[in-house]
Design a protein around this motif. Sequence first.
Motif, mmCIF file in Angstrom:
data_model
loop_
_atom_site.group_PDB
_atom_site.id
_atom_site.type_symbol
_atom_site.label_atom_id
_atom_site.label_comp_id
_atom_site.label_asym_id
_atom_site.label_seq_id
_atom_site.Cartn_x
_atom_site.Cartn_y
_atom_site.Cartn_z
ATOM 1 N N LEU A 114 1.072 -0.836 -0.004
ATOM 2 C CA LEU A 114 0.148 0.105 0.038
ATOM 3 C C LEU A 114 0.675 1.450 -0.106
ATOM 4 N N ILE A 115 0.690 2.374 -0.574
ATOM 5 C CA ILE A 115 1.549 3.503 -1.067
ATOM 6 C C ILE A 115 0.722 4.515 0.010
ATOM 7 N N PRO A 116 1.322 5.045 0.815
ATOM 8 C CA PRO A 116 0.936 5.607 2.053
ATOM 9 C C PRO A 116 0.213 7.057 1.572
ATOM 10 N N GLY A 117 -0.376 7.672 1.792
ATOM 11 C CA GLY A 117 -1.416 8.796 1.054
ATOM 12 C C GLY A 117 -2.260 9.713 2.094
ATOM 13 N N ASN A 118 -2.398 11.427 1.599
ATOM 14 C CA ASN A 118 -2.581 12.213 3.212
ATOM 15 C C ASN A 118 -3.224 13.251 2.448
ATOM 16 N N ALA A 119 -4.426 13.854 2.801
ATOM 17 C CA ALA A 119 -5.232 14.540 2.339
ATOM 18 C C ALA A 119 -5.547 15.742 2.685
ATOM 19 N N LYS A 120 -5.962 16.629 1.874
ATOM 20 C CA LYS A 120 -6.834 17.591 3.356
ATOM 21 C C LYS A 120 -7.357 18.808 2.256
ATOM 22 N N VAL A 121 -8.353 19.470 3.449
ATOM 23 C CA VAL A 121 -8.219 20.899 2.448
ATOM 24 C C VAL A 121 -7.811 22.026 2.936
ATOM 25 N N ALA A 122 -7.652 22.974 2.504
ATOM 26 C CA ALA A 122 -6.614 24.042 2.765
ATOM 27 C C ALA A 122 -5.768 25.791 2.334
ATOM 28 N N GLY A 123 -5.445 26.271 2.832
ATOM 29 C CA GLY A 123 -5.340 27.540 1.697
ATOM 30 C C GLY A 123 -3.859 27.763 1.637
ATOM 31 N N PRO A 124 -3.660 28.752 0.459
ATOM 32 C CA PRO A 124 -2.308 28.524 -0.120
ATOM 33 C C PRO A 124 -1.070 28.768 0.611
ATOM 34 N N GLY A 125 -0.125 27.511 -0.032
ATOM 35 C CA GLY A 125 1.215 27.320 1.642
ATOM 36 C C GLY A 125 0.841 26.765 2.645
ATOM 37 N N THR A 126 -0.038 26.010 2.479
ATOM 38 C CA THR A 126 -0.266 24.542 3.640
ATOM 39 C C THR A 126 1.020 23.736 3.656
ATOM 40 N N PRO A 127 1.723 23.229 4.195
ATOM 41 C CA PRO A 127 2.481 22.253 3.899
ATOM 42 C C PRO A 127 1.902 21.431 4.961
ATOM 43 N N ILE A 128 2.322 20.402 3.687
ATOM 44 C CA ILE A 128 1.398 18.576 4.117
ATOM 45 C C ILE A 128 2.754 17.553 4.032
ATOM 46 N N ASP A 129 2.867 16.932 5.173
ATOM 47 C CA ASP A 129 3.738 15.803 5.514
ATOM 48 C C ASP A 129 3.270 14.501 4.907
ATOM 49 N N ILE A 130 4.422 14.609 3.861
ATOM 50 C CA ILE A 130 4.425 13.027 3.012
ATOM 51 C C ILE A 130 5.212 11.643 3.786
ATOM 52 N N ILE A 131 4.584 10.569 3.981
ATOM 53 C CA ILE A 131 4.360 9.324 4.140
ATOM 54 C C ILE A 131 5.069 8.461 3.939
ATOM 55 N N PHE A 132 6.292 7.913 3.698
ATOM 56 C CA PHE A 132 6.851 7.083 2.740
ATOM 57 C C PHE A 132 7.108 5.951 3.644
ATOM 58 N N GLY A 133 6.071 4.261 2.401
ATOM 59 C CA GLY A 133 6.013 3.439 2.894
ATOM 60 C C GLY A 133 7.237 2.445 1.941
ATOM 61 N N GLY A 134 7.446 1.346 2.062
ATOM 62 C CA GLY A 134 8.354 0.830 1.020
ATOM 63 C C GLY A 134 7.138 0.167 -0.265
ATOM 64 N N LEU A 135 8.332 0.255 -0.994
ATOM 65 C CA LEU A 135 7.897 -0.113 -2.641
ATOM 66 C C LEU A 135 7.070 -1.638 -1.942
ATOM 67 N N ASP A 136 7.864 -3.073 -1.607
ATOM 68 C CA ASP A 136 7.528 -4.138 -1.672
ATOM 69 C C ASP A 136 6.788 -5.038 -0.510
ATOM 70 N N ASP A 137 6.789 -4.093 0.206
ATOM 71 C CA ASP A 137 6.804 -4.895 2.212
ATOM 72 C C ASP A 137 6.093 -3.313 2.220
ATOM 73 N N ALA A 138 5.252 -3.617 2.903
ATOM 74 C CA ALA A 138 5.111 -2.395 3.864
ATOM 75 C C ALA A 138 5.115 -2.062 5.219
ATOM 76 N N TRP A 139 5.887 -3.553 5.694
ATOM 77 C CA TRP A 139 6.598 -3.427 7.122
ATOM 78 C C TRP A 139 8.092 -3.598 6.680
ATOM 79 N N ASP A 140 8.420 -3.018 5.951
ATOM 80 C CA ASP A 140 9.659 -2.404 5.381
ATOM 81 C C ASP A 140 10.616 -1.087 6.188
ATOM 82 N N TYR A 141 10.331 -1.285 7.648
ATOM 83 C CA TYR A 141 10.916 -0.143 8.214
ATOM 84 C C TYR A 141 12.386 0.537 8.183
ATOM 85 N N ASP A 142 13.019 0.489 7.142
ATOM 86 C CA ASP A 142 13.614 1.418 6.278
ATOM 87 C C ASP A 142 13.492 2.185 5.817
ATOM 88 N N ALA A 143 11.945 2.117 4.749
ATOM 89 C CA ALA A 143 12.223 3.043 4.104
ATOM 90 C C ALA A 143 10.203 3.612 4.480
#
Length: 194
Positions: A114-143
């Motif tokens: 599963l590719i982690p995803g994050n969504a929100k409603v906000a105005g211009p210049g609002t930051p968003i945190d992008i969460i990374f997960g492993g390409l092949d393994d959701a339990w790949d802690y190093d990713a």
Amino acid sequence: MKFREISVITQEVLSEGGRELATPCRRVAACGVLSNPSASRRPIDDFSELVDLSVAAGEVLTARALAALAPLQPHGYGKGVIVGTAGDLEHGASMIHVRIGLAMRKGARGGPALIPGNAKVAGPGTPIDIIFGGLDDAWDYDAMDTMTVMVPGAPKPDEILLVVAFLGGSRPNARIKGASPAQVAEVVRQIQGT
């Protein structure tokens, strides 16, 4: 599909926790600013237009992000979206949770995790945190990692800021060890009482 703006943000991490990195770490986010065709309209239940838009935009953003990641190979990926204030949170959810992952997997030759995803409603210049997960393994802690992204002036109320991101290398100085897939399966079995 027409972008108002594309920004590619590259972050090179050279040291973390008082240590130089043994292996390189690069985080790259390709951010596309698009018009929201559903902004300021009555609530919709057919999101096919936004889903199709996300696939086309995802192909462009994936290509840009992977080009900036080279020569490193992707180890993790993540996605995010900020919907301008004239839109609906579900507009963004339809763009990151339905089919954009196909473009990302194809470009990165990623697997079933599963590719982690994050969504929100906000105005211009609002930051968003992008969460990374492993390409092949959701339990790949190093990713498992995070990158904060912000595009000045975006999204405007009638726009969407769509983000596709890749992690090259591992999380900076990654060294924790998690449970093996067999251990996880056993814990889940115990929790479920089976």
